[in-house]
Design a protein around this motif. Structure first.
Motif, PDB file in Angstrom:
ATOM      1  N   ALA A   1     -10.070   7.540 -55.497  1.00  0.00           N
ATOM      2  CA  ALA A   1      -9.769   6.764 -56.704  1.00  0.00           C
ATOM      3  C   ALA A   1      -8.601   7.375 -57.464  1.00  0.00           C
ATOM      4  CB  ALA A   1     -11.001   6.687 -57.604  1.00  0.00           C
ATOM      5  N   ALA A   2      -8.037   6.569 -58.357  1.00  0.00           N
ATOM      6  CA  ALA A   2      -6.943   7.028 -59.213  1.00  0.00           C
ATOM      7  C   ALA A   2      -6.985   6.269 -60.528  1.00  0.00           C
ATOM      8  CB  ALA A   2      -5.590   6.829 -58.532  1.00  0.00           C
ATOM      9  N   LYS A   3      -6.459   6.909 -61.556  1.00  0.00           N
ATOM     10  CA  LYS A   3      -6.321   6.280 -62.863  1.00  0.00           C
ATOM     11  C   LYS A   3      -4.840   6.101 -63.151  1.00  0.00           C
ATOM     12  CE  LYS A   3      -7.472   6.851 -67.774  1.00  0.00           C
ATOM     13  NZ  LYS A   3      -8.113   7.736 -68.785  1.00  0.00           N
ATOM     14  N   PHE A   4      -4.445   4.865 -63.470  1.00  0.00           N
ATOM     15  CA  PHE A   4      -3.045   4.551 -63.727  1.00  0.00           C
ATOM     16  C   PHE A   4      -2.835   4.246 -65.209  1.00  0.00           C
ATOM     17  CE2 PHE A   4      -3.754   3.589 -59.305  1.00  0.00           C
ATOM     18  CZ  PHE A   4      -2.577   3.939 -58.666  1.00  0.00           C
ATOM     19  N   ASP A   5      -1.669   4.602 -65.711  1.00  0.00           N
ATOM     20  CA  ASP A   5      -1.265   4.250 -67.070  1.00  0.00           C
ATOM     21  C   ASP A   5       0.153   3.700 -67.011  1.00  0.00           C
ATOM     22  OD1 ASP A   5      -1.194   4.000 -69.870  1.00  0.00           O
ATOM     23  OD2 ASP A   5      -0.264   5.977 -70.071  1.00  0.00           O
ATOM     24  N   GLU A   6       0.297   2.409 -67.280  1.00  0.00           N
ATOM     25  CA  GLU A   6       1.593   1.729 -67.220  1.00  0.00           C
ATOM     26  C   GLU A   6       2.279   1.963 -65.874  1.00  0.00           C
ATOM     27  OE1 GLU A   6       3.737   3.065 -70.686  1.00  0.00           O
ATOM     28  OE2 GLU A   6       2.862   1.476 -71.915  1.00  0.00           O
ATOM     29  N   GLY A   7       1.476   1.889 -64.800  1.00  0.00           N
ATOM     30  CA  GLY A   7       2.012   1.996 -63.452  1.00  0.00           C
ATOM     31  C   GLY A   7       2.134   3.400 -62.902  1.00  0.00           C
ATOM     32  N   LYS A   8       1.925   4.423 -63.735  1.00  0.00           N
ATOM     33  CA  LYS A   8       2.055   5.803 -63.287  1.00  0.00           C
ATOM     34  C   LYS A   8       0.674   6.440 -63.133  1.00  0.00           C
ATOM     35  CE  LYS A   8       5.467   8.316 -64.499  1.00  0.00           C
ATOM     36  NZ  LYS A   8       6.425   9.185 -65.221  1.00  0.00           N
ATOM     37  N   ILE A   9       0.529   7.279 -62.100  1.00  0.00           N
ATOM     38  CA  ILE A   9      -0.746   7.935 -61.841  1.00  0.00           C
ATOM     39  C   ILE A   9      -0.988   9.032 -62.867  1.00  0.00           C
ATOM     40  CG2 ILE A   9      -2.040   9.352 -60.204  1.00  0.00           C
ATOM     41  CD1 ILE A   9      -0.586   7.941 -57.951  1.00  0.00           C
ATOM     42  N   GLU A  10      -2.166   8.990 -63.499  1.00  0.00           N
ATOM     43  CA  GLU A  10      -2.560  10.034 -64.443  1.00  0.00           C
ATOM     44  C   GLU A  10      -3.562  10.998 -63.832  1.00  0.00           C
ATOM     45  OE1 GLU A  10      -3.982   8.305 -68.107  1.00  0.00           O
ATOM     46  OE2 GLU A  10      -2.028   8.668 -69.040  1.00  0.00           O
ATOM     47  N   GLU A  11      -4.516  10.463 -63.053  1.00  0.00           N
ATOM     48  CA  GLU A  11      -5.541  11.296 -62.440  1.00  0.00           C
ATOM     49  C   GLU A  11      -5.846  10.752 -61.046  1.00  0.00           C
ATOM     50  OE1 GLU A  11      -9.026  11.388 -64.851  1.00  0.00           O
ATOM     51  OE2 GLU A  11      -7.944  11.880 -66.704  1.00  0.00           O
ATOM     52  N   ILE A  12      -6.240  11.651 -60.136  1.00  0.00           N
ATOM     53  CA  ILE A  12      -6.706  11.238 -58.817  1.00  0.00           C
ATOM     54  C   ILE A  12      -8.050  11.881 -58.544  1.00  0.00           C
ATOM     55  CG2 ILE A  12      -4.370  10.902 -57.918  1.00  0.00           C
ATOM     56  CD1 ILE A  12      -4.664  13.528 -56.414  1.00  0.00           C
ATOM     57  N   ASP A  13      -8.853  11.215 -57.739  1.00  0.00           N
ATOM     58  CA  ASP A  13     -10.182  11.714 -57.389  1.00  0.00           C
ATOM     59  C   ASP A  13     -10.345  11.610 -55.876  1.00  0.00           C
ATOM     60  OD1 ASP A  13     -12.779  12.519 -57.239  1.00  0.00           O
ATOM     61  OD2 ASP A  13     -13.642  10.769 -58.237  1.00  0.00           O
ATOM     62  N   ILE A  14     -10.125  12.735 -55.187  1.00  0.00           N
ATOM     63  CA  ILE A  14     -10.267  12.829 -53.738  1.00  0.00           C
ATOM     64  C   ILE A  14     -11.223  13.975 -53.444  1.00  0.00           C
ATOM     65  CG2 ILE A  14      -9.075  13.223 -51.543  1.00  0.00           C
ATOM     66  CD1 ILE A  14      -6.529  12.182 -52.826  1.00  0.00           C
ATOM     67  N   GLY A  15     -12.108  13.784 -52.479  1.00  0.00           N
ATOM     68  CA  GLY A  15     -13.104  14.803 -52.157  1.00  0.00           C
ATOM     69  C   GLY A  15     -12.491  16.178 -51.950  1.00  0.00           C
ATOM     70  N   LYS A  16     -12.972  17.170 -52.685  1.00  0.00           N
ATOM     71  CA  LYS A  16     -12.375  18.513 -52.622  1.00  0.00           C
ATOM     72  C   LYS A  16     -12.612  19.193 -51.287  1.00  0.00           C
ATOM     73  CE  LYS A  16     -16.401  20.740 -54.783  1.00  0.00           C
ATOM     74  NZ  LYS A  16     -16.854  21.602 -55.909  1.00  0.00           N
ATOM     75  N   ASP A  17     -13.621  18.749 -50.526  1.00  0.00           N
ATOM     76  CA  ASP A  17     -13.918  19.369 -49.237  1.00  0.00           C
ATOM     77  C   ASP A  17     -13.233  18.655 -48.073  1.00  0.00           C
ATOM     78  OD1 ASP A  17     -15.574  21.275 -50.445  1.00  0.00           O
ATOM     79  OD2 ASP A  17     -17.310  19.931 -50.382  1.00  0.00           O
ATOM     80  N   GLU A  18     -12.454  17.629 -48.354  1.00  0.00           N
ATOM     81  CA  GLU A  18     -11.773  16.912 -47.279  1.00  0.00           C
ATOM     82  C   GLU A  18     -10.606  17.747 -46.753  1.00  0.00           C
ATOM     83  OE1 GLU A  18     -11.603  12.537 -47.394  1.00  0.00           O
ATOM     84  OE2 GLU A  18     -11.866  12.753 -49.553  1.00  0.00           O
ATOM     85  N   PRO A  19     -10.282  17.636 -45.450  1.00  0.00           N
ATOM     86  CA  PRO A  19      -9.170  18.412 -44.877  1.00  0.00           C
ATOM     87  C   PRO A  19      -7.858  18.116 -45.596  1.00  0.00           C
ATOM     88  CG  PRO A  19     -10.489  17.381 -43.148  1.00  0.00           C
ATOM     89  CD  PRO A  19     -10.968  16.801 -44.449  1.00  0.00           C
ATOM     90  N   LEU A  20      -6.945  19.080 -45.549  1.00  0.00           N
ATOM     91  CA  LEU A  20      -5.670  18.926 -46.239  1.00  0.00           C
ATOM     92  C   LEU A  20      -4.908  17.704 -45.759  1.00  0.00           C
ATOM     93  CD1 LEU A  20      -3.526  19.996 -48.192  1.00  0.00           C
ATOM     94  CD2 LEU A  20      -2.669  21.451 -46.338  1.00  0.00           C
ATOM     95  N   TRP A  21      -4.912  17.440 -44.433  1.00  0.00           N
ATOM     96  CA  TRP A  21      -4.147  16.302 -43.923  1.00  0.00           C
ATOM     97  C   TRP A  21      -4.719  14.984 -44.433  1.00  0.00           C
ATOM     98  CZ3 TRP A  21      -5.912  12.274 -40.928  1.00  0.00           C
ATOM     99  CH2 TRP A  21      -7.156  12.430 -40.300  1.00  0.00           C
TER     100      TRP A  21
END
Length: 227
Positions: free
Chosen positions: A103-123
């Motif tokens: 998930a992500a939070k946008f403000d006027e088209g720009k990303i403010e926050e992202i939510d990606i699983g912290k245990d997911e591989p870097l790639w």
């Protein structure tokens, strides 16, 4: 030892309209992870893929999900990666790693926050950040601060941290706008690539396949927006 270039080319084939909370939007995505060896300029290896990206706008954020992931690896001296007709096939291992929503939070088209699983591989995290960056467009604040300009520079965050980004507005009429976004990866707050060993090149005037070109460290996305 030799230097390698890793190119991440992503094409989002969409006709974009304004998002409405409660609806689901589906996009088709194609891309290649292409590794080139300057000592073997005709040789190409890497991975071509295609998938669907599901987008669900919520009241305070937007949920994304990658599904139907298919891929084909390539390793050949006789392949034009940009025009090759790949034989995509399902890949359960890669699909399973990418299927978790983010998930992500946008403000006027720009990303403010992202939510990606912290245990997911870097790639996996990088692939998902790359998807999010395609949906980031600074057409509100950026155009307000550069009123009347068809092209303007902003500092835009992304996979490589904040980078100098050029927006070019090609056309705006009849309820649509066409925009190209060019991110200069040489002007980022963080290094985006590393070279190991040595770089080697020769000038070849009469053979187009081996003609030398200056390396370009930019990413470019073209948008056609309606609404």
């Amino acid at each position: 030892m030799f230097a390698m270039r890793v190119l991440w080319l992503t094409l989002l084939v969409v006709a974009v309209s304004g998002f409405e909370v409660g609806k689901e939007y589906v996009y088709r995505q194609k891309g290649t992870l292409h590794i080139g060896n300057p000592e073997k300029p005709l040789h190409s290896s890497g991975l071509a893929f295609r998938c669907k990206v599901f987008v669900q706008p919520k009241a305070g954020h937007t949920v994304f999900k990658i599904a139907n992931f298919e891929a084909e690896s390539f390793d050949s001296e006789n392949i034009d990666v940009s025009h090759h007709d790949f034989n995509y096939a399902s890949n359960d291992r890669l699909a399973g790693a990418l299927e978790h929503p983010f998930a992500a939070k946008f403000d006027e088209g720009k990303i403010e926050e992202i939510d990606i699983g912290k245990d997911e591989p870097l790639w996996v995290r990088n692939v998902k950040k790359g998807v999010l960056s395609l949906f980031q467009m600074d057409l509100v604040k950026g155009r307000h601060e550069h009123h009347g300009d068809n092209g303007y520079h902003v500092k835009e965050d992304g996979l490589h941290g904040p980078c100098d980004t050029l927006y070019i507005v090609h056309e705006e009429e009849h309820g649509h706008i066409e925009v190209t976004k060019v991110k200069n990866l040489d002007k980022c707050d963080h290094e985006v690539y590393a070279s190991y060993g040595r770089q080697k090149g020769t000038v070849c005037v009469n053979c187009e396949a081996q003609r030398t070109y200056q390396l370009s460290t930019t990413s470019e996305v073209y948008y056609k927006l309606k609404g």
